[in-house]
Write a protein that holds these residues in place. Structure first.
Motif, PDB file in Angstrom:
ATOM      1  N   LEU A 266      33.918  38.763  47.071  1.00 56.07           N
ATOM      2  CA  LEU A 266      34.566  38.524  45.783  1.00 56.07           C
ATOM      3  C   LEU A 266      35.979  39.091  45.756  1.00 56.07           C
ATOM      4  CD1 LEU A 266      31.598  39.456  43.401  1.00 56.07           C
ATOM      5  CD2 LEU A 266      32.305  37.168  44.136  1.00 56.07           C
ATOM      6  N   SER A 267      36.886  38.346  45.143  1.00 56.42           N
ATOM      7  CA  SER A 267      38.259  38.813  44.960  1.00 56.42           C
ATOM      8  C   SER A 267      38.316  39.792  43.788  1.00 56.42           C
ATOM      9  CB  SER A 267      39.177  37.625  44.665  1.00 56.42           C
ATOM     10  OG  SER A 267      38.820  37.041  43.418  1.00 56.42           O
ATOM     11  N   ALA A 268      39.457  40.479  43.663  1.00 58.75           N
ATOM     12  CA  ALA A 268      39.642  41.419  42.547  1.00 58.75           C
ATOM     13  C   ALA A 268      39.549  40.686  41.211  1.00 58.75           C
ATOM     14  CB  ALA A 268      40.986  42.122  42.682  1.00 58.75           C
ATOM     15  N   GLU A 269      40.023  39.461  41.163  1.00 57.28           N
ATOM     16  CA  GLU A 269      39.964  38.679  39.927  1.00 57.28           C
ATOM     17  C   GLU A 269      38.514  38.398  39.519  1.00 57.28           C
ATOM     18  OE1 GLU A 269      43.925  35.962  39.464  1.00 57.28           O
ATOM     19  OE2 GLU A 269      42.433  35.283  40.916  1.00 57.28           O
ATOM     20  N   LEU A 270      37.702  38.044  40.501  1.00 60.31           N
ATOM     21  CA  LEU A 270      36.296  37.765  40.204  1.00 60.31           C
ATOM     22  C   LEU A 270      35.562  39.029  39.760  1.00 60.31           C
ATOM     23  CD1 LEU A 270      35.573  35.306  43.146  1.00 60.31           C
ATOM     24  CD2 LEU A 270      35.524  34.734  40.712  1.00 60.31           C
ATOM     25  N   LYS A 271      35.994  40.163  40.305  1.00 61.32           N
ATOM     26  CA  LYS A 271      35.379  41.434  39.923  1.00 61.32           C
ATOM     27  C   LYS A 271      35.821  41.894  38.526  1.00 61.32           C
ATOM     28  CE  LYS A 271      34.783  43.133  44.656  1.00 61.32           C
ATOM     29  NZ  LYS A 271      35.173  44.170  45.639  1.00 61.32           N
ATOM     30  N   ALA A 272      36.838  41.249  37.995  1.00 62.53           N
ATOM     31  CA  ALA A 272      37.321  41.594  36.652  1.00 62.53           C
ATOM     32  C   ALA A 272      36.629  40.795  35.561  1.00 62.53           C
ATOM     33  CB  ALA A 272      38.830  41.377  36.575  1.00 62.53           C
ATOM     34  N   THR A 273      35.720  39.896  35.951  1.00 60.38           N
ATOM     35  CA  THR A 273      35.051  39.039  34.967  1.00 60.38           C
ATOM     36  C   THR A 273      33.885  39.771  34.286  1.00 60.38           C
ATOM     37  OG1 THR A 273      33.511  38.163  36.625  1.00 60.38           O
ATOM     38  CG2 THR A 273      35.604  36.980  36.327  1.00 60.38           C
ATOM     39  N   PRO A 274      33.508  39.321  33.077  1.00 60.60           N
ATOM     40  CA  PRO A 274      32.318  39.889  32.429  1.00 60.60           C
ATOM     41  C   PRO A 274      31.070  39.773  33.303  1.00 60.60           C
ATOM     42  CG  PRO A 274      33.565  38.559  30.868  1.00 60.60           C
ATOM     43  CD  PRO A 274      34.189  38.329  32.222  1.00 60.60           C
ATOM     44  N   ALA A 275      30.985  38.698  34.091  1.00 58.04           N
ATOM     45  CA  ALA A 275      29.823  38.489  34.957  1.00 58.04           C
ATOM     46  C   ALA A 275      29.651  39.657  35.929  1.00 58.04           C
ATOM     47  CB  ALA A 275      29.968  37.177  35.729  1.00 58.04           C
ATOM     48  N   TYR A 276      30.729  40.030  36.583  1.00 54.00           N
ATOM     49  CA  TYR A 276      30.657  41.122  37.552  1.00 54.00           C
ATOM     50  C   TYR A 276      30.435  42.457  36.860  1.00 54.00           C
ATOM     51  CZ  TYR A 276      31.830  44.244  41.393  1.00 54.00           C
ATOM     52  OH  TYR A 276      31.784  45.232  42.358  1.00 54.00           O
ATOM     53  N   LYS A 277      31.174  42.694  35.795  1.00 53.71           N
ATOM     54  CA  LYS A 277      31.075  43.983  35.082  1.00 53.71           C
ATOM     55  C   LYS A 277      29.682  44.216  34.501  1.00 53.71           C
ATOM     56  CE  LYS A 277      35.970  44.126  33.790  1.00 53.71           C
ATOM     57  NZ  LYS A 277      36.941  44.058  32.654  1.00 53.71           N
ATOM     58  N   ASN A 278      29.004  43.139  34.116  1.00 56.16           N
ATOM     59  CA  ASN A 278      27.680  43.266  33.496  1.00 56.16           C
ATOM     60  C   ASN A 278      26.531  43.037  34.481  1.00 56.16           C
ATOM     61  OD1 ASN A 278      28.810  43.760  30.934  1.00 56.16           O
ATOM     62  ND2 ASN A 278      29.047  41.558  30.558  1.00 56.16           N
TER      63      ASN A 278
END
Length: 315
Positions: A266-278
């Protein structure tokens, strides 16, 4: 005594006639032809063909689950179908390139293909009856069931096929009971050598939305094709999608590459999504979702992947 001998002669004649009739009936049944209508044409197939060659992995799954013998397969098959790696099964070309010369020499009774081999349909059809059993991504479930029924009809396995399809429908419905009231939106991506491509409804990975009913994070992109919509860091696509669920398929590990931890894909952008955070990143095995996808095993696995990881269902 004469009467007894006459009786024996009559009985012998009757038994001979019955035996001869049964032989003719068996021969007639072996020569029975079934017409299969598929996306590349209409093909007459002999009932219960003995030498079946399968290039479509989904169809190979269905043959396996229905207990139908197979004679030849592609040079490589996924690990979950490892028994077909045995020398017992003739290896007759790659998943993208059937070996026409080897197939001609092998003289199969039936060849089954899907999208990756569709360009070879005409030369294959000259060797043996050839049917296309790839799923229609615009009408996935219906085409999947039709393909299973085609195989079952050819080999007289209708009852078993219907039982297995009914079980899968029940599993599918358990997931759609969850998704119908779930307003969260999902973003489906394929990871290839550090890059990412999005896929939506009607695409090769549209099963998540079209069959299981997960809402899409983006609906206004041309991501419904076979090749999907490739995006790059900084182009604003991920930020626009802002998904609640992220569905990640890793192509590299499916085609012999190294299997890496999800975070490395995953890129940093994808890790910044609600999906990743939750903690709502659903990892989907590439050998099922990318290599295969349209048989009794992979459809079952697809339903399970989403149902268990997203909603905690236990089937």
């Amino acid at each position: 005594m004469k009467r007894y001998i006459s009786y024996l002669c009559t009985a012998a004649v009757m038994l001979t006639a019955l035996f001869t009739l049964s032989v003719f009936e068996a021969a007639a049944n072996n020569d029975e032809l079934i017409t299969i209508k598929h996306r590349l044409g209409e093909t007459k197939v002999k009932k219960n063909p003995e030498k079946v060659v399968i290039f479509d992995i989904g169809s190979l799954e269905t043959y396996h689950e229905l207990g139908i013998p197979v004679a030849g397969v592609t040079n490589s098959v996924p690990a979950y179908l490892s028994e077909y790696k045995s020398d017992k099964y003739a290896k007759l070309g790659s998943i993208k390139g059937p070996d026409i010369e080897a197939l001609t020499a092998f003289a199969p009774d039936l060849i089954i293909i899907s999208g990756r081999q569709s360009s070879a349909y005409d030369p294959l059809a000259m060797i043996a009856p050839t049917i296309f059993l790839g799923v229609d991504t615009k009408d996935y479930w219906s085409s999947f069931e039709t393909n299973v029924r085609h195989i079952a009809k050819i080999h007289g396995k209708e009852a078993m096929a219907e039982q297995k399809l009914a079980t899968l429908r029940q599993k599918r419905d358990l997931v759609t009971e969850k998704t119908k009231d779930d307003t969260n939106k999902g973003f489906t991506i394929l990871h290839v050598r550090g890059g990412h491509t999005s896929y939506g409804s009607g695409s090769r990975f549209g099963f998540i939305h079209d069959v299981l009913g997960v809402r899409q994070a983006l609906t206004d992109l041309d991501d419904t094709t076979h090749t999907g919509h490739r995006f790059k860091v900084g182009d604003g696509l991920v930020e626009k999608a802002n998904p609640d669920y992220l569905f990640l398929i890793d192509r590299d590990s499916a085609v012999g590459g190294e299997k890496k931890p999800t975070d490395e894909l995953l890129s940093a952008e994808l890790k910044a999504t609600p999906a990743y955070k939750n903690g709502k990143v659903v990892t989907l095995p590439g050998n099922i979702w990318y290599v295969s996808g349209g048989g009794l095993i992979s459809v079952d696995k697809k339903i399970t992947d989403v149902g268990e990881q997203l909603y905690g269902l236990r089937f």
